[in-house]
Every structure is written in C-alpha cells, then in structure tokens.
Design a protein around this motif. Structure first.
Motif, PDB file in Angstrom:
ATOM      1  N   TRP A 190       0.917  -1.141   0.028  1.00 60.70           N
ATOM      2  CA  TRP A 190      -0.191   0.027  -0.132  1.00 60.70           C
ATOM      3  C   TRP A 190       0.858   1.111  -0.093  1.00 60.70           C
ATOM      4  O   TRP A 190       0.609   2.205  -0.635  1.00 60.70           O
ATOM      5  N   ILE A 191       1.833   1.373   0.870  1.00 57.51           N
ATOM      6  CA  ILE A 191       2.931   2.338   0.954  1.00 57.51           C
ATOM      7  C   ILE A 191       3.516   2.570  -0.647  1.00 57.51           C
ATOM      8  O   ILE A 191       3.363   3.809  -0.982  1.00 57.51           O
ATOM      9  N   ALA A 192       4.111   1.619  -1.038  1.00 57.01           N
ATOM     10  CA  ALA A 192       4.829   1.653  -2.164  1.00 57.01           C
ATOM     11  C   ALA A 192       3.865   2.302  -3.429  1.00 57.01           C
ATOM     12  O   ALA A 192       4.237   3.104  -4.248  1.00 57.01           O
ATOM     13  N   GLY A 193       2.462   1.665  -3.452  1.00 61.46           N
ATOM     14  CA  GLY A 193       1.488   2.010  -4.294  1.00 61.46           C
ATOM     15  C   GLY A 193       1.112   3.658  -4.243  1.00 61.46           C
ATOM     16  O   GLY A 193       0.893   4.227  -4.962  1.00 61.46           O
ATOM     17  N   LEU A 194       1.251   4.170  -2.886  1.00 61.54           N
ATOM     18  CA  LEU A 194       0.853   5.470  -2.522  1.00 61.54           C
ATOM     19  C   LEU A 194       1.849   6.432  -3.258  1.00 61.54           C
ATOM     20  O   LEU A 194       1.590   7.381  -3.931  1.00 61.54           O
ATOM     21  N   LEU A 195       2.943   5.918  -2.873  1.00 63.28           N
ATOM     22  CA  LEU A 195       4.176   6.686  -3.587  1.00 63.28           C
ATOM     23  C   LEU A 195       4.193   6.824  -4.953  1.00 63.28           C
ATOM     24  O   LEU A 195       4.640   8.033  -5.644  1.00 63.28           O
ATOM     25  N   ALA A 196       3.976   5.668  -5.816  1.00 57.79           N
ATOM     26  CA  ALA A 196       3.926   5.593  -7.111  1.00 57.79           C
ATOM     27  C   ALA A 196       2.835   6.310  -7.645  1.00 57.79           C
ATOM     28  O   ALA A 196       2.741   6.632  -9.067  1.00 57.79           O
ATOM     29  N   ALA A 197       1.648   6.581  -7.098  1.00 59.56           N
ATOM     30  CA  ALA A 197       0.181   6.740  -7.641  1.00 59.56           C
ATOM     31  C   ALA A 197       0.216   7.977  -8.112  1.00 59.56           C
ATOM     32  O   ALA A 197      -0.390   8.402  -9.307  1.00 59.56           O
ATOM     33  N   PRO A 198       1.039   9.187  -7.742  1.00 54.42           N
ATOM     34  CA  PRO A 198       0.959  10.680  -8.449  1.00 54.42           C
ATOM     35  C   PRO A 198       1.885  10.502  -9.843  1.00 54.42           C
ATOM     36  O   PRO A 198       1.648  11.468 -10.670  1.00 54.42           O
ATOM     37  N   LEU A 199       2.635   9.544 -10.016  1.00 53.33           N
ATOM     38  CA  LEU A 199       3.508   9.614 -11.276  1.00 53.33           C
ATOM     39  C   LEU A 199       2.891   9.546 -12.721  1.00 53.33           C
ATOM     40  O   LEU A 199       3.053  10.446 -13.491  1.00 53.33           O
TER      41      LEU A 199
END
Length: 521
Positions: free
Chosen positions: A144-153
């Motif tokens: 979830w954390i990694a997905g959150l960090l990649a979400a705005p890209l």
C-alpha cells in the motif's frame, strides 16, 4: 547530478509554499491547510468505511487509486503551464550548468510532492478503513505504501504531457499564449463534460446478468476508467506481486520516458511560448482618453487574459457553472442527483438552484489575488495619483465583469430547465448577482489583509496563498450553507430561505464595502 536536481527542487518547492512570507501569514496558511487536510482525511475514511459497511471493502484499493489519480490529473493540467512551462525564472535556470533533463526533473518533482500530499490524505485514511474491514496481513502495508508513492507519477506525467503537447502545438503560432489558454480551456471543459457523463450512468447501460454484485460492478467501472487501478487491486487484495511489479514499472518507466522525450523539445517549446511578437506597421492615430477607473479596469482585464494559469485557476468556477447549467438542459431532472453525487437533491432542486449557481460562480474570485499579483510593481500602483478606493473598485469591477455574465447565462438555462413560480425565478437571477458582488468585495478585503508581493512564481499566489484559498473556499462555503440547510430541512420554504440569505448578503456587501473604502494597501 542528483544533488543538483534536489537543490533546484528545494528552491522551487520553498518558492511554491512561500516560506519567505511573514510568520503570521505562514501560521495562518499552515493552520488553514491543516484544517482542510483533516477534513479531507476524515471524508476519505468515511467513504472507505461506508464501502466496507456495505460489503464492498474490496473496492477500496481501486477506488482510492482512481479518485486520487483523476483529481491529480485534473489539477496538474491546470497548473503545468507556469510551473514546468513559461515560468518566471526560466532564463536563469537554463543558464545554469545543468542538463535540461535535470531542470525538468526538478520542476516535475515539485508537482509530484504537492500531489503526493493530497494522495496521502486520501489513500492513508482509506487504507485504514480497508484494514478495519479486511484485516490484511503484513505484506499489505509495504504494498500500500509503495503504491501510494507511485500513485501520482502517471497522472502527473499525463497531465504534464497534455500541457506539453498543447504548448508544442500552439508555440508555432503568433499568439501562442492566447491559443494555449483557449486549447487548455477546451480540454478542461471536455474533462468536466466527461465527468458528468460518467456520473449519469442509467440503468439501461448496466448488464445485470454480467455482474454478481454492486461491488463487482463498481470494480468494472473503475478499472475501465483507470486501468492501473486493476493492477493495484490485484496487488492489494490478492497479493499478486506480478501485477504489483507491473504497476510500479509502468509508473516509474512512464515518468522516465517522459523526462527524456520532453528534454529534446523543452527549450524550443518554452522559447515559442515566451516569445513576444511586435508589429512593424504601427501608425500614429488620434488617441482617446478615459476615466482613471476605466484605465485601471482595462489593466486588470489585460493582466487576467495574459496569464494562462490565472485564467484556468480563477476561471474554473464560472466554467463549472456554465457547463453544469447547460448540461441540465440535456439531462433529466432525476439525473441531477446522480451527476452531483447528492441523492435526494432533486426533491429540493428548485430551492437550491440560486445557491448552486452562486457557489460555483463565487469560486472565481480574482480579487483575492489581484493585489498580490502586482508583485514588486506595487510601489508603482501606490504612486499613481488615484485613491486606494478607486484601485479597489477597478479590481472588484473586473471580477464582476468576469462572473456576472456567466451567472446570468447559468441562471437563464436553469430557469428554462426547472420552471418555477415568479418569486423563484427572480431569486434564480438575483441571488447569484448579490452573492457575486459580496464575493468580489470579500476577496478584495482578504487580499488587502493578507498580501504577498515577494513571489517569484505567480502560481504560488494564484493557487497556494492564504488569500486565494480564502477567496475560493469562502465562496464555496458561502453558497453551500443555504444548500445544506434546504437539503436537511426539506420542510422549509425555499423562497423564504432564499430571500433571507439574499437580503443578508446584500446588507453585508454594503457594510463590507463601506469598511473597505477606509483601508490602505
């Protein structure tokens, strides 16, 4: 090279958040942003908890990613021109001994971090609601954390790419800035119309035999709108690491490819957008003189229409008002609640119409930033042989010139779409005009009290200043309060409520303008 990118990012980010402002203004901005952040987080948690309570907890990951990506895409497209393109210190940055790709990466990183803050305020609370209902294992947390960090890209890159394509196309023409504004506005209207169409899915378009539950149908719709949500859903719900790796590779790879490709045409695009053409066939003719108020008003109008970020950000409210009212002519009365995502509002739609137009139109409050946009030339304005009252009037008149015609068009469309009694029709036209006048005066008052003349990027004034937020959200709250009252207390007479709020707004406008005339900027 990484250190140079981070250094450029740090300078740009601090300029965006205006760390050089007075301590009092900084505290007010931080408190206001904190309150808005808490409200957004609570609202996001409530959405996730509501989905879980209805047995649709599996929808939460896809919904969280899709909603943050769509909002990020929309608002990044608005501010890309002015942050990544045609910004004030472009010549200074390009003269530094750094690669073009480094400059692009640092500017993009600023937008990414700002979008990441919004993404976290949505995805963290919704992730908590998912934990409450599903009780996932340890692997859920890093995913979830990694997905959150990649979400705005991806949405940030797509929005910036859209801005790049618009500028690449318009930079070939003589009036590049004007054409960029027109094309950007057209794209924004297309997005708004697209969101309306997505909101109004009719029962005939749903194949009941093809779905087993409402949750499955929502997943199908979300994944159709944003395919990456499907990969994230599989990674979180099914712990499919292959889908998770594909999601990360697509997000990071798309960003890397964007920076490399854009760097090839970056200088040419900015040069074309920032180049000014002059006429060589100028002929002396008779000159006409006008009043000081008219001259100042013309200056304000020219300033507004010369800035694409100014138009796109402060024009959003009237665009929404006009598009919504015209769309109402083509959709049924029962679809309004679906489009607005407010079930039951069609029962009181007649009474809330004046305030819907007011709320949307009042989001376009140019007076809340027009004084700050004078920047370092504020001294010139102070030295002019005109009174502060005349300056305030010119800026208020400019805002009224912008929003009142849009409100009248919206009111006319809604009056046709929803026939009412004579008092109701009068309120549809009068209420938005009164609210628009108050918002223009209120915005001027706020900007006098909280000015910012030390900016280096107008985006920091238009989007991120305390006065800007007060103008936009103040208009929304001002028009939203009577809507909430009429929706909650359906037994109240909407004409009486509308007349009371309209009269109160008119009185406040007179009193506030009387106080405004005594202030000095």
């Amino acid at each position: 090279m990484k250190s140079k990118c981070f250094l450029l990012f740090k300078v740009q980010f601090f300029n965006q958040v205006n760390v050089k402002s007075k301590a009092k203004s900084q505290v007010m901005v931080m408190v206001s942003m904190g309150i808005l952040g808490v409200i957004l987080a609570i609202y996001s948690y409530m959405i996730g908890y509501g989905l879980g309570s209805m047995g649709m907890a599996e929808v939460i990951p896809s919904y969280a990613l899709a909603i943050t990506s769509i909002v990020t895409l929309f608002f990044t497209a608005i501010k890309a021109n002015g942050v990544l393109f045609a910004y004030k210190d472009y010549d200074i940055l390009m003269a530094l001994p750094v690669k073009t790709s480094t400059v692009i990466a640092s500017r993009f990183l600023t937008m990414y971090v700002l979008n990441l803050i919004f993404t976290a305020l949505v995805m963290v609370p919704m992730g908590i609601s998912y934990i409450v209902w599903q009780g996932p294992g340890f692997l859920f947390y890093p995913v979830w954390i990694a997905g959150l960090l990649a979400a705005p890209l991806v949405p940030t890159t797509i929005a910036t790419l859209l801005g790049a394509l618009i500028i690449l196309f318009t930079s070939r023409f003589k009036y590049a800035n004007i054409l960029t504004t027109v094309v950007s506005l057209a794209a924004m209207i297309a997005v708004v119309l697209g969101s309306f169409s997505l909101g109004g899915v009719s029962d005939e378009s749903i194949d009941i035999s093809a779905i087993k539950s409402v949750g499955e149908f929502m997943l199908v719709q979300i994944n159709r709108i944003y395919p990456l949500a499907s990969l994230f859903h599989k990674a979180v719900v099914k712990l499919d690491m292959v889908s998770f790796l594909i999601y990360l590779v697509i997000s990071a790879g798309w960003y890397y490819l964007f920076v490399k490709v854009l760097s090839l045409r970056y200088k040419k695009m900015n040069t074309g957008l920032m180049t000014y053409h002059t006429r060589s066939d100028y002929k002396m003719t008779s000159l006409s003189a006008g009043s000081p108020l008219k001259a100042l008003w013309k200056k304000e109008m020219k300033r507004f229409f010369s800035s694409t970020p100014y138009i796109l950000n402060m024009g959003m409210g009237i665009i929404l008002a006009v598009v919504f009212s015209i769309a109402c002519l083509f959709v049924g009365r029962d679809q309004i609640g679906t489009i607005l995502n407010m079930p039951g509002i069609q029962d009181v739609i007649g009474g809330v119409l004046p305030f819907v137009v007011s709320m949307l139109g009042c989001m376009s409050c140019t007076t809340s930033v027009s004084l700050s946009l004078e920047g370092k030339s504020i001294g010139i304005l102070k030295s002019l042989p005109v009174s502060p009252e005349l300056v305030y009037k010119s800026k208020i008149l400019m805002n009224l010139t912008l929003i009142l015609p849009a409100m009248l068009i919206s009111s006319a469309c809604l009056a046709i779409c929803f026939p009412q009694s004579l008092p109701g029709v009068v309120l549809i036209f009068v209420t938005p005009l009164v609210y628009g006048t108050f918002t223009s005066i209120f915005g001027m008052f706020v900007n006098i009290k909280m000015p910012n003349y030390e900016w280096t990027n107008e985006i920091s004034v238009i989007k991120q200043s305390m006065s800007s937020m007060a103008g936009i959200f103040g208009g929304m709250i001002n028009g939203g309060i009577p809507i909430i009252i009429l929706v909650v207390f359906k037994n109240l007479d909407p004409v009486v409520v509308g007349a009371i709020f309209t009269a109160a707004e008119a009185v406040l406008s007179v009193l506030l303008f009387g106080y405004l005339k005594k202030l000095r900027f």
